[in-house]
Design a protein around this motif. Sequence first.
Motif, short mmCIF file in Angstrom:
data_model
loop_
_atom_site.label_atom_id
_atom_site.label_comp_id
_atom_site.label_asym_id
_atom_site.label_seq_id
_atom_site.Cartn_x
_atom_site.Cartn_y
_atom_site.Cartn_z
N THR A 1 0.84 -1.18 0.00
CA THR A 1 0.00 0.00 0.00
C THR A 1 0.88 1.24 0.00
OG1 THR A 1 -1.68 -1.18 1.26
CG2 THR A 1 -1.85 1.20 1.21
N ALA A 2 0.48 2.24 -0.79
CA ALA A 2 1.20 3.51 -0.85
C ALA A 2 0.21 4.64 -0.54
CB ALA A 2 1.81 3.72 -2.22
N TYR A 3 0.75 5.75 0.01
CA TYR A 3 -0.09 6.89 0.37
C TYR A 3 0.46 8.15 -0.27
CZ TYR A 3 -1.98 3.81 3.93
OH TYR A 3 -2.56 2.77 4.57
N TRP A 4 -0.44 9.10 -0.59
CA TRP A 4 -0.07 10.41 -1.12
C TRP A 4 -0.98 11.44 -0.48
CZ3 TRP A 4 -2.52 14.32 -3.88
CH2 TRP A 4 -1.68 15.27 -4.47
N THR A 5 -0.40 12.53 0.04
CA THR A 5 -1.19 13.56 0.72
C THR A 5 -0.80 14.93 0.19
OG1 THR A 5 -1.35 12.24 2.73
CG2 THR A 5 -1.75 14.59 2.96
N PHE A 6 -1.82 15.76 -0.08
CA PHE A 6 -1.61 17.17 -0.39
C PHE A 6 -2.05 17.94 0.84
CE2 PHE A 6 -3.30 21.29 -1.64
CZ PHE A 6 -2.19 21.83 -2.26
N LYS A 7 -1.12 18.69 1.42
CA LYS A 7 -1.46 19.45 2.62
C LYS A 7 -1.03 20.89 2.45
CE LYS A 7 0.76 17.33 5.85
NZ LYS A 7 1.24 16.96 7.18
N ILE A 8 -1.71 21.77 3.18
CA ILE A 8 -1.30 23.16 3.24
C ILE A 8 -0.89 23.45 4.68
CG2 ILE A 8 -2.70 23.93 1.30
CD1 ILE A 8 -4.66 25.08 3.37
N GLU A 9 0.11 24.31 4.81
CA GLU A 9 0.61 24.67 6.13
C GLU A 9 0.77 26.17 6.21
OE1 GLU A 9 3.64 21.40 7.64
OE2 GLU A 9 4.23 22.20 5.69
N LYS B 1 -9.46 2.53 -10.23
CA LYS B 1 -8.00 2.54 -10.35
C LYS B 1 -7.29 2.08 -9.08
CE LYS B 1 -8.00 6.06 -13.89
NZ LYS B 1 -7.67 7.40 -14.27
N ASN B 2 -7.95 1.32 -8.23
CA ASN B 2 -7.35 0.85 -6.98
C ASN B 2 -6.85 1.99 -6.11
OD1 ASN B 2 -7.76 -1.90 -7.49
ND2 ASN B 2 -5.92 -1.99 -8.75
N ILE B 3 -7.59 3.10 -6.12
CA ILE B 3 -7.23 4.26 -5.32
C ILE B 3 -8.40 4.58 -4.40
CG2 ILE B 3 -6.63 6.71 -5.37
CD1 ILE B 3 -5.50 6.22 -8.19
N ASP B 4 -8.12 4.75 -3.12
CA ASP B 4 -9.14 5.13 -2.14
C ASP B 4 -8.91 6.58 -1.73
OD1 ASP B 4 -10.20 2.51 -1.97
OD2 ASP B 4 -8.63 1.96 -0.54
N LEU B 5 -9.99 7.35 -1.67
CA LEU B 5 -9.92 8.71 -1.13
C LEU B 5 -10.08 8.60 0.38
CD1 LEU B 5 -12.28 10.47 -3.69
CD2 LEU B 5 -9.80 10.53 -3.65
N LEU B 6 -9.04 8.96 1.11
CA LEU B 6 -9.07 8.84 2.56
C LEU B 6 -9.51 10.12 3.25
CD1 LEU B 6 -5.75 6.89 3.15
CD2 LEU B 6 -8.06 5.98 2.96
N THR B 7 -9.02 11.25 2.74
CA THR B 7 -9.31 12.53 3.36
C THR B 7 -9.62 13.54 2.27
OG1 THR B 7 -7.69 12.11 5.10
CG2 THR B 7 -8.39 14.38 4.82
N LEU B 8 -10.69 14.27 2.44
CA LEU B 8 -11.02 15.41 1.59
C LEU B 8 -11.49 16.52 2.51
CD1 LEU B 8 -12.91 13.52 -1.21
CD2 LEU B 8 -10.96 15.03 -1.59
N THR B 9 -10.73 17.61 2.56
CA THR B 9 -11.05 18.71 3.46
C THR B 9 -11.11 20.00 2.67
OG1 THR B 9 -9.84 17.60 5.22
CG2 THR B 9 -10.37 19.93 5.55
N GLY B 10 -12.27 20.62 2.62
CA GLY B 10 -12.39 21.93 1.99
C GLY B 10 -11.92 23.00 2.95
#
Length: 125
Positions: free
Chosen positions: A1-9, A46-55
């Motif tokens: 399993t691999a993870y990818w996150t887009f975050k703002i700081e 595509k074997n991709i799960d959306l784990l977090t979606l934050t507006g």
Amino acid sequence: TAYWTFKIENNGTGPAIIGSVDYGLEGEDYSFNDWVDALYEEFKNKNIDLLTLTGFDDGIISPGESIDVLSLRFKIDENTSEIVSSLPDKIPVRFCYCSIYGACWISKDSERPRRNEACERKIEL
């Protein structure tokens, strides 16, 4: 399993007041809710799960705060590396934010923010 996150700081010393936000997918801009629907449709087979979606439209980000805007989980296969490397171009998030003093910047994806004269704001300073 691999993870990818887009975050703002917010690495600044004061709050960041979010003005306009553009959520993108494949060259189209969406409102947050439409973006969520488009992402589910794009990734469902595509074997991709959306784990977090934050507006974070019309929000304030405190100094030191970070927000995970989008987190994805991938089942690793022969296409995973190609898919992950294409994500920043495929799903851009652009936003404009201002300081409490009215200085504004535009941030696009992982690029360094650049000064902007103003942002469209729904929150008054």
